[in-house]
Motif scaffolding. Structure first.
Motif, PDB file in Angstrom:
ATOM      1  N   VAL A 100     -15.399   9.719 -20.221  1.00  0.00           N
ATOM      2  CA  VAL A 100     -14.868   8.361 -20.243  1.00  0.00           C
ATOM      3  C   VAL A 100     -15.842   7.486 -19.455  1.00  0.00           C
ATOM      4  N   GLU A 101     -16.435   6.512 -20.137  1.00  0.00           N
ATOM      5  CA  GLU A 101     -17.391   5.600 -19.514  1.00  0.00           C
ATOM      6  C   GLU A 101     -16.725   4.254 -19.288  1.00  0.00           C
ATOM      7  N   GLY A 102     -17.113   3.587 -18.207  1.00  0.00           N
ATOM      8  CA  GLY A 102     -16.549   2.276 -17.945  1.00  0.00           C
ATOM      9  C   GLY A 102     -17.046   1.691 -16.644  1.00  0.00           C
ATOM     10  N   VAL A 103     -16.264   0.767 -16.115  1.00  0.00           N
ATOM     11  CA  VAL A 103     -16.603   0.064 -14.881  1.00  0.00           C
ATOM     12  C   VAL A 103     -15.555   0.400 -13.827  1.00  0.00           C
ATOM     13  N   ALA A 104     -16.032   0.773 -12.642  1.00  0.00           N
ATOM     14  CA  ALA A 104     -15.144   1.101 -11.533  1.00  0.00           C
ATOM     15  C   ALA A 104     -14.878  -0.138 -10.701  1.00  0.00           C
ATOM     16  N   THR A 105     -13.620  -0.331 -10.314  1.00  0.00           N
ATOM     17  CA  THR A 105     -13.249  -1.421  -9.419  1.00  0.00           C
ATOM     18  C   THR A 105     -12.415  -0.842  -8.282  1.00  0.00           C
ATOM     19  N   GLN A 106     -12.606  -1.393  -7.101  1.00  0.00           N
ATOM     20  CA  GLN A 106     -11.847  -0.915  -5.953  1.00  0.00           C
ATOM     21  C   GLN A 106     -10.400  -1.359  -6.073  1.00  0.00           C
ATOM     22  N   VAL A 107      -9.478  -0.442  -5.752  1.00  0.00           N
ATOM     23  CA  VAL A 107      -8.050  -0.739  -5.736  1.00  0.00           C
ATOM     24  C   VAL A 107      -7.492  -0.317  -4.379  1.00  0.00           C
ATOM     25  N   ALA A 108      -6.343  -0.831  -4.039  1.00  0.00           N
ATOM     26  CA  ALA A 108      -5.721  -0.488  -2.756  1.00  0.00           C
ATOM     27  C   ALA A 108      -5.138   0.915  -2.813  1.00  0.00           C
ATOM     28  N   ALA A 109      -5.400   1.688  -1.789  1.00  0.00           N
ATOM     29  CA  ALA A 109      -4.766   2.994  -1.655  1.00  0.00           C
ATOM     30  C   ALA A 109      -3.286   2.774  -1.378  1.00  0.00           C
ATOM     31  N   THR A 110      -2.461   3.580  -2.003  1.00  0.00           N
ATOM     32  CA  THR A 110      -1.011   3.455  -1.818  1.00  0.00           C
ATOM     33  C   THR A 110      -0.439   4.792  -1.364  1.00  0.00           C
ATOM     34  N   GLY A 111       0.750   4.739  -0.832  1.00  0.00           N
ATOM     35  CA  GLY A 111       1.435   5.974  -0.458  1.00  0.00           C
ATOM     36  C   GLY A 111       1.634   6.884  -1.649  1.00  0.00           C
ATOM     37  N   HIS A 112       1.902   6.291  -2.809  1.00  0.00           N
ATOM     38  CA  HIS A 112       2.083   7.088  -4.029  1.00  0.00           C
ATOM     39  C   HIS A 112       0.816   7.878  -4.361  1.00  0.00           C
ATOM     40  N   LEU A 113      -0.339   7.220  -4.325  1.00  0.00           N
ATOM     41  CA  LEU A 113      -1.597   7.921  -4.605  1.00  0.00           C
ATOM     42  C   LEU A 113      -1.885   8.978  -3.543  1.00  0.00           C
ATOM     43  N   ALA A 114      -1.594   8.686  -2.279  1.00  0.00           N
ATOM     44  CA  ALA A 114      -1.814   9.661  -1.210  1.00  0.00           C
ATOM     45  C   ALA A 114      -0.969  10.913  -1.452  1.00  0.00           C
ATOM     46  N   ARG A 115       0.274  10.748  -1.902  1.00  0.00           N
ATOM     47  CA  ARG A 115       1.127  11.901  -2.197  1.00  0.00           C
ATOM     48  C   ARG A 115       0.585  12.702  -3.375  1.00  0.00           C
ATOM     49  N   LEU A 116       0.040  12.000  -4.377  1.00  0.00           N
ATOM     50  CA  LEU A 116      -0.550  12.714  -5.519  1.00  0.00           C
ATOM     51  C   LEU A 116      -1.731  13.571  -5.081  1.00  0.00           C
ATOM     52  N   TRP A 117      -2.609  13.006  -4.233  1.00  0.00           N
ATOM     53  CA  TRP A 117      -3.755  13.774  -3.725  1.00  0.00           C
ATOM     54  C   TRP A 117      -3.263  14.989  -2.943  1.00  0.00           C
ATOM     55  N   PHE A 160      -3.971  12.488   3.340  1.00  0.00           N
ATOM     56  CA  PHE A 160      -4.369  11.098   3.519  1.00  0.00           C
ATOM     57  C   PHE A 160      -3.114  10.274   3.748  1.00  0.00           C
ATOM     58  N   ARG A 161      -3.266   9.213   4.515  1.00  0.00           N
ATOM     59  CA  ARG A 161      -2.241   8.190   4.645  1.00  0.00           C
ATOM     60  C   ARG A 161      -2.838   6.907   4.093  1.00  0.00           C
ATOM     61  N   ALA A 162      -2.003   6.092   3.469  1.00  0.00           N
ATOM     62  CA  ALA A 162      -2.465   4.781   3.004  1.00  0.00           C
ATOM     63  C   ALA A 162      -2.278   3.785   4.137  1.00  0.00           C
ATOM     64  N   VAL A 163      -3.399   3.242   4.639  1.00  0.00           N
ATOM     65  CA  VAL A 163      -3.375   2.283   5.740  1.00  0.00           C
ATOM     66  C   VAL A 163      -4.268   1.102   5.372  1.00  0.00           C
ATOM     67  N   ASP A 164      -3.683  -0.076   5.295  1.00  0.00           N
ATOM     68  CA  ASP A 164      -4.440  -1.300   4.978  1.00  0.00           C
ATOM     69  C   ASP A 164      -5.296  -1.152   3.725  1.00  0.00           C
ATOM     70  N   GLY A 165      -4.758  -0.491   2.703  1.00  0.00           N
ATOM     71  CA  GLY A 165      -5.458  -0.356   1.433  1.00  0.00           C
ATOM     72  C   GLY A 165      -6.486   0.751   1.385  1.00  0.00           C
ATOM     73  N   LEU A 166      -6.634   1.519   2.475  1.00  0.00           N
ATOM     74  CA  LEU A 166      -7.591   2.632   2.528  1.00  0.00           C
ATOM     75  C   LEU A 166      -6.844   3.947   2.665  1.00  0.00           C
ATOM     76  N   PHE A 167      -7.477   5.040   2.280  1.00  0.00           N
ATOM     77  CA  PHE A 167      -6.992   6.358   2.653  1.00  0.00           C
ATOM     78  C   PHE A 167      -7.549   6.676   4.026  1.00  0.00           C
ATOM     79  N   VAL A 168      -6.711   7.154   4.921  1.00  0.00           N
ATOM     80  CA  VAL A 168      -7.139   7.545   6.253  1.00  0.00           C
ATOM     81  C   VAL A 168      -6.700   8.986   6.481  1.00  0.00           C
ATOM     82  N   GLY A 169      -7.667   9.834   6.878  1.00  0.00           N
ATOM     83  CA  GLY A 169      -7.385  11.237   7.133  1.00  0.00           C
ATOM     84  C   GLY A 169      -6.960  11.468   8.564  1.00  0.00           C
ATOM     85  N   ASP A 170      -6.567  12.703   8.866  1.00  0.00           N
ATOM     86  CA  ASP A 170      -6.086  13.062  10.204  1.00  0.00           C
ATOM     87  C   ASP A 170      -7.126  12.826  11.293  1.00  0.00           C
ATOM     88  N   GLU A 171      -8.396  12.896  10.950  1.00  0.00           N
ATOM     89  CA  GLU A 171      -9.460  12.712  11.943  1.00  0.00           C
ATOM     90  C   GLU A 171      -9.981  11.275  11.975  1.00  0.00           C
TER      91      GLU A 171
END
Length: 124
Positions: free
Chosen positions: A58-75, A83-94
């Motif tokens: 699948v070819e296309g254009v990547a755009t940044q999106v906000a990280a959400t709690g839903h996406l963090a749970r999927l990962w 990961f935790r969703a904090v201010d639109g970013l994924f943040v790890g334990d470290e």
């Protein structure tokens, strides 16, 4: 996700969080530099055997999106990544941070493997 490097195309395995949301990817620093230069990229998937199954690009254009709690749970569910969703970013334990990108598809290529071999291209 495959991105364009200064010296040509490159690929780094980065599994999506689930099959239903395969268009989302968390990126690393090298990918971020490459995406800033050119947002064009491709996502590839397929089967290991050379004589059966289907490979898809699948070819296309990547755009940044906000990280959400839903996406963090999927990962977490799919890969065990915390990961935790904090201010639109994924943040790890470290304290490590990851941006999330969505691919807007432009072209889909599919390659059937095994007799009869086949290929098709679909432009969106």
């Amino acid at each position: 996700m495959n991105v364009l490097r200064v010296d040509g195309p490159g690929s780094l395995p980065r599994p999506p969080p689930s099959r239903s949301t395969g268009r989302y990817h968390a990126s690393m620093r090298a990918e971020l530099r490459n995406l800033a230069r050119s947002p064009q990229c491709a996502i590839t998937t397929g089967t290991a055997p050379a004589d059966e199954g289907l490979d898809v690009v699948v070819e296309g254009v990547a755009t940044q999106v906000a990280a959400t709690g839903h996406l963090a749970r999927l990962w977490k569910t799919r890969h065990g990544w915390d990961f935790r969703a904090v201010d639109g970013l994924f943040v790890g334990d470290e304290g490590n941070e990851a941006l999330v990108f969505a691919l807007r598809p432009a072209t889909v290529l599919a390659f059937g493997k095994g007799e009869p071999y086949s290929q098709t291209r679909f432009v969106l």
